[in-house]
Write a protein that holds these residues in place. Structure first.
Motif, PDB file in Angstrom:
ATOM      1  N   LEU A 154       1.137  10.928   3.850  1.00  0.00           N
ATOM      2  CA  LEU A 154      -0.053  10.093   4.021  1.00  0.00           C
ATOM      3  C   LEU A 154      -0.971  10.688   5.080  1.00  0.00           C
ATOM      4  O   LEU A 154      -2.199  10.674   4.934  1.00  0.00           O
ATOM      5  N   THR A 179      -7.519  16.492  -2.111  1.00  0.00           N
ATOM      6  CA  THR A 179      -6.390  15.717  -1.594  1.00  0.00           C
ATOM      7  C   THR A 179      -5.181  15.855  -2.498  1.00  0.00           C
ATOM      8  O   THR A 179      -4.048  16.039  -2.036  1.00  0.00           O
ATOM      9  N   VAL A 195       1.874   7.270  -6.278  1.00  0.00           N
ATOM     10  CA  VAL A 195       0.896   8.341  -6.481  1.00  0.00           C
ATOM     11  C   VAL A 195       1.533   9.701  -6.209  1.00  0.00           C
ATOM     12  O   VAL A 195       1.279  10.680  -6.937  1.00  0.00           O
ATOM     13  N   PHE A 202       0.828  -1.205   0.000  1.00  0.00           N
ATOM     14  CA  PHE A 202       0.000   0.000   0.000  1.00  0.00           C
ATOM     15  C   PHE A 202       0.866   1.259   0.000  1.00  0.00           C
ATOM     16  O   PHE A 202       0.601   2.217  -0.739  1.00  0.00           O
ATOM     17  N   LEU A 203       1.934   1.270   0.807  1.00  0.00           N
ATOM     18  CA  LEU A 203       2.791   2.447   0.903  1.00  0.00           C
ATOM     19  C   LEU A 203       3.593   2.666  -0.373  1.00  0.00           C
ATOM     20  O   LEU A 203       3.861   3.806  -0.756  1.00  0.00           O
ATOM     21  N   PHE A 232       1.233   4.268  -2.707  1.00  0.00           N
ATOM     22  CA  PHE A 232       1.052   5.671  -2.325  1.00  0.00           C
ATOM     23  C   PHE A 232       2.256   6.509  -2.739  1.00  0.00           C
ATOM     24  O   PHE A 232       2.104   7.648  -3.210  1.00  0.00           O
TER      25      PHE A 232
END
Length: 346
Positions: A321, A194, A41, A34-35, A38
């Motif tokens: 995050l 965001t 992204v 997941f990190l 991210f």
């Protein structure tokens, strides 16, 4: 409400709870994945913002602006490595040689004090209890595997960033289509807010990193501390991680300076403290309009939490995050669920 409607509502609620539990378990057991996504992204936002700036400033078509934004950073990095790699490599190699010597010199100095001598002896006894032989080899192998794992994560994050930046509307549209129709406009607004917050945070952080790197290199050079260039690069890179990074960056500089004498070490401490004071009270307030205001206690807590879940990668991406999570919580939970719109203008 009849029995059928109650059963349907209960099924929906149970499904939502089960889905949330599944997502949480997935994040817990696959936190590193997941990190990495991210991080990709984040890179995509950086590339996309650069392309948008080029498009607005030069009037180039979006495709050309995107192509330049994706290719130019790699070309610039390659040229930087080509011209500065010998100096950086020599200083980095010398740093790895000098740090152990500096540690020995520090130990020699500290052993002149009885209390420090006892502490060092106790530390040596603990070191003797560490695994040796094949177990030590396993530890070294684990270190190498984690290093290659970090490089692999970087490559994956870069690939994700490049592909998303090349076709951002495709990925955004695909994500929006997973949301119920009546919630799509709000979801798009939240994701846009965001993205804007992360873009502003990244811009401000990169400016701060460059300033800290230059000031550190210049200050160490004026103090006639060896390896000023590589120590300045270390300070710039580690300043990406608030609170923890500057402290870690001080350690090698302090050890190198200590070899020249305690006075030089004190000057280095004063230099790093002055730079951090400048960054905290002058530079950051100037860039504050570009940054999400993150409470220090919350930042440290998230760094510890994500560091526990995913190691160094978790510490590195914990702050952006947290910034993204704060925007989503504010808009989805505080404004939409609680109905509190008092923070909209803040």
């Amino acid at each position: 409400m009849n029995g059928k409607e109650l059963a349907t509502r209960t099924l929906i609620q149970s499904s939502v709870v089960a889905a949330l539990v599944l997502v949480l378990l997935t994040l817990l057991y696959a936190a590193e994945v997941f990190l990495v996504v991210f991080a990709g992204v984040l890179l995509a936002i950086l590339f996309h913002n650069t392309a948008a700036w080029l498009h607005t400033t030069t009037g180039l078509p979006e495709k050309w602006s995107t192509a330049i934004a994706l290719v130019f950073p790699f070309l610039a990095l390659g040229m930087l490595i080509w011209f500065m790699a010998p100096d950086i490599s020599n200083q980095a190699g010398e740093l790895t040689d000098r740090v152990p010597k500096a540690l020995k010199e520090l130990e020699k100095q500290l052993r002149s004090y009885k209390w420090a001598d006892r502490l060092i002896d106790q530390g040596g006894q603990m070191q003797d209890a560490l695994p040796s032989g094949s177990k030590a080899f396993d530890l070294v192998s684990g270190l190498f595997s984690s290093t290659f794992g970090a490089l692999g994560n970087l490559v994956i994050a870069l690939a994700i960033g490049v592909f998303i930046a090349a076709m951002p509307r495709t990925y955004l549209s695909g994500l929006i289509h997973l949301i119920p129709i009546k919630h799509r406009d709000r979801t798009r607004a939240v994701l846009q807010a965001t993205r804007s917050a992360l873009a502003s945070w990244l811009t401000a952080k990169l400016i701060a990193m460059a300033v800290i790197g230059c000031l550190t290199t210049l200050g160490l050079w004026l103090l006639e501390i060896d390896l000023a260039l590589v120590l300045g690069i270390i300070a710039a890179l580690l300043s990406f991680v608030p609170n923890i990074g500057p402290i870690v960056a001080l350690v090698p500089a302090l050890l190198i300076a200590f070899v020249s004498g305690p006075d030089q070490a004190m000057y280095v401490i004063a230099l790093y403290a002055a730079i951090q004071t400048f960054e905290s009270y002058i530079l950051t307030p100037l860039l504050q309009q570009r940054m999400v205001d993150l409470p220090p206690a919350l930042t440290i807590t998230m760094q510890v939490l994500f560091g526990f879940l995913a190691g160094a990668l978790g510490i590195i991406v914990a702050t952006p995050l947290t910034a993204a999570a704060m925007v989503m919580i504010k808009m989805w939970y505080i404004e939409d669920i609680l109905g509190d719109r008092s923070l909209e203008s803040k």
